[in-house]
Scaffold this motif. Structure first.
Motif, mmCIF file in Angstrom:
data_model
loop_
_atom_site.group_PDB
_atom_site.id
_atom_site.type_symbol
_atom_site.label_atom_id
_atom_site.label_comp_id
_atom_site.label_asym_id
_atom_site.label_seq_id
_atom_site.Cartn_x
_atom_site.Cartn_y
_atom_site.Cartn_z
ATOM 1 N N ASP A 28 0.823 -1.209 0.000
ATOM 2 C CA ASP A 28 0.000 0.000 0.000
ATOM 3 C C ASP A 28 0.858 1.261 0.000
ATOM 4 N N LYS A 29 1.987 1.241 0.715
ATOM 5 C CA LYS A 29 2.875 2.395 0.755
ATOM 6 C C LYS A 29 3.546 2.608 -0.595
ATOM 7 N N ALA A 30 3.853 1.522 -1.302
ATOM 8 C CA ALA A 30 4.481 1.626 -2.614
ATOM 9 C C ALA A 30 3.556 2.349 -3.596
ATOM 10 N N ALA A 31 2.283 1.978 -3.607
ATOM 11 C CA ALA A 31 1.335 2.617 -4.521
ATOM 12 C C ALA A 31 1.171 4.092 -4.195
ATOM 13 N N GLU A 32 1.084 4.404 -2.917
ATOM 14 C CA GLU A 32 0.922 5.803 -2.505
ATOM 15 C C GLU A 32 2.154 6.622 -2.874
ATOM 16 N N THR A 33 3.346 6.057 -2.647
ATOM 17 C CA THR A 33 4.597 6.747 -2.970
ATOM 18 C C THR A 33 4.726 6.949 -4.473
ATOM 19 N N PHE A 34 4.365 5.922 -5.227
ATOM 20 C CA PHE A 34 4.484 5.961 -6.688
ATOM 21 C C PHE A 34 3.723 7.147 -7.270
ATOM 22 N N GLU A 35 2.564 7.464 -6.699
ATOM 23 C CA GLU A 35 1.736 8.542 -7.230
ATOM 24 C C GLU A 35 2.388 9.911 -7.077
ATOM 25 N N TYR A 36 3.355 10.044 -6.158
ATOM 26 C CA TYR A 36 4.052 11.317 -5.966
ATOM 27 C C TYR A 36 5.237 11.488 -6.921
ATOM 28 N N LEU A 37 5.678 10.414 -7.547
ATOM 29 C CA LEU A 37 6.859 10.482 -8.404
ATOM 30 C C LEU A 37 6.530 11.134 -9.749
ATOM 31 N N PRO A 38 7.510 11.835 -10.364
ATOM 32 C CA PRO A 38 7.282 12.399 -11.704
ATOM 33 C C PRO A 38 7.077 11.283 -12.715
ATOM 34 N N LEU A 39 6.360 11.586 -13.794
ATOM 35 C CA LEU A 39 5.993 10.570 -14.784
ATOM 36 C C LEU A 39 7.214 9.859 -15.373
ATOM 37 N N GLU A 40 8.282 10.599 -15.598
ATOM 38 C CA GLU A 40 9.475 9.983 -16.179
ATOM 39 C C GLU A 40 10.010 8.877 -15.275
ATOM 40 N N GLN A 41 10.031 9.152 -13.959
ATOM 41 C CA GLN A 41 10.535 8.155 -13.025
ATOM 42 C C GLN A 41 9.535 7.008 -12.844
ATOM 43 N N GLN A 42 8.239 7.319 -12.923
ATOM 44 C CA GLN A 42 7.235 6.262 -12.878
ATOM 45 C C GLN A 42 7.439 5.280 -14.036
ATOM 46 N N SER A 43 7.704 5.828 -15.214
ATOM 47 C CA SER A 43 7.911 4.987 -16.396
ATOM 48 C C SER A 43 9.127 4.084 -16.217
ATOM 49 N N GLU A 44 10.209 4.623 -15.646
ATOM 50 C CA GLU A 44 11.413 3.835 -15.414
ATOM 51 C C GLU A 44 11.130 2.674 -14.462
ATOM 52 N N LEU A 45 10.390 2.957 -13.403
ATOM 53 C CA LEU A 45 10.087 1.914 -12.433
ATOM 54 C C LEU A 45 9.178 0.844 -13.027
ATOM 55 N N ILE A 46 8.180 1.267 -13.818
ATOM 56 C CA ILE A 46 7.273 0.314 -14.460
ATOM 57 C C ILE A 46 8.065 -0.689 -15.290
ATOM 58 N N ARG A 68 -3.436 8.797 -16.032
ATOM 59 C CA ARG A 68 -2.426 9.754 -16.493
ATOM 60 C C ARG A 68 -1.102 9.045 -16.780
ATOM 61 N N LEU A 69 -0.769 8.037 -15.963
ATOM 62 C CA LEU A 69 0.457 7.285 -16.203
ATOM 63 C C LEU A 69 0.354 6.490 -17.507
ATOM 64 N N LEU A 70 -0.762 5.781 -17.707
ATOM 65 C CA LEU A 70 -0.930 4.956 -18.902
ATOM 66 C C LEU A 70 -0.883 5.792 -20.181
ATOM 67 N N GLU A 71 -1.336 7.060 -20.084
ATOM 68 C CA GLU A 71 -1.288 7.954 -21.234
ATOM 69 C C GLU A 71 0.141 8.233 -21.682
ATOM 70 N N GLU A 72 1.059 8.275 -20.715
ATOM 71 C CA GLU A 72 2.424 8.702 -20.998
ATOM 72 C C GLU A 72 3.364 7.539 -21.335
ATOM 73 N N LEU A 73 2.978 6.326 -20.995
ATOM 74 C CA LEU A 73 3.863 5.185 -21.223
ATOM 75 C C LEU A 73 3.934 4.829 -22.711
ATOM 76 N N PRO A 74 5.047 4.263 -23.160
ATOM 77 C CA PRO A 74 5.090 3.723 -24.526
ATOM 78 C C PRO A 74 3.989 2.682 -24.711
ATOM 79 N N ALA A 75 3.515 2.530 -25.938
ATOM 80 C CA ALA A 75 2.365 1.662 -26.217
ATOM 81 C C ALA A 75 2.563 0.245 -25.707
ATOM 82 N N GLU A 76 3.741 -0.333 -25.922
ATOM 83 C CA GLU A 76 3.980 -1.703 -25.510
ATOM 84 C C GLU A 76 3.949 -1.837 -23.990
ATOM 85 N N VAL A 77 4.489 -0.848 -23.293
ATOM 86 C CA VAL A 77 4.483 -0.870 -21.829
ATOM 87 C C VAL A 77 3.050 -0.717 -21.319
#
Length: 210
Positions: A28-46, A68-77
């Motif tokens: 639960d803490k991971a999901a909450e923390t993830f939402e605070y990260l910038p999109l570029e870093q979210q993509s790297e972690l994904i 919002r995250l899914l919008e920014e990720l590459p199509a395959e990801v």
């Protein structure tokens, strides 16, 4: 530590270390923390996470943040991410992604609490206690009929201060303002500013709360 503070630490670490730290966080803490990260870093972690961790993360995220995250990720990801969602979460993700880019439908959360107009204030507060645990914002409660048609909204403070036996429909609050799901970003921001609101309901073309 608060999730916002953890996200700052992760942001300052090199990718190979931030991934290790992120994997150590409880689900639960991971999901909450993830939402605070910038999109570029979210993509790297994904891209770096294993399937099980990705499943846990995306299914725990708030639906609007995930969109919002899914919008920014590459199509395959994005395709990989969608395959990890539970059937219920996948339905929500597809619904939000089906709205035009930068429309109100893309930014809204489908996780809301609605009460019925015939409820008493006491019954409404009991419903909020029972069903409000995972709702992002409870300071404004929506009022709808049995078909989901939006009738009104009422501030939580008004419910708390009302006579417990008073019907929700009789509680006098601010005039109802709603946002069409297809409204553009500029249009719905203008409504928030004009009416000085922090929460506004979103409806489809038939007035159904979405």
């Amino acid at each position: 530590m608060d999730a916002a503070d953890i996200s700052e630490i992760i942001e300052d670490l090199p990718p190979e270390d931030s991934g290790i730290l992120f994997r150590l966080l409880p689900r639960d803490k991971a999901a909450e923390t993830f939402e605070y990260l910038p999109l570029e870093q979210q993509s790297e972690l994904i891209s770096a996470l294993g399937t099980e961790q990705l499943v846990n993360l995306l299914n725990e995220m708030a639906a609007d943040d995930r969109t919002r995250l899914l919008e920014e990720l590459p199509a395959e990801v994005t395709r990989r991410a969608l395959r990890t969602l539970t059937p219920d979460e996948l339905k929500i993700a597809r619904q939000l992604l089906g709205y035009p880019e930068k429309s109100a439908g893309r930014f809204m959360t489908p996780e809301y609490l609605a009460i019925r107009p015939e409820m008493t204030a006491a019954e409404a507060l009991e419903a909020i206690r029972e069903r409000g645990k995972d709702i992002d914002s409870l300071n404004v409660i929506f009022v709808s009929d049995e078909k989901g048609f939006l009738l009104d909204d009422v501030r939580l403070s008004s419910l708390v201060l009302a006579d417990p036996k008073m019907k929700v429909s009789d509680i006098k609050d601010r005039p109802l303002v709603s946002i069409p799901a297809m409204a553009t970003r500029e249009e719905f921001i203008s409504l928030f500013e004009k009416y000085d609101r922090v929460v506004l309901p979103v409806t489809d073309s038939n007035g159904i709360l979405v």
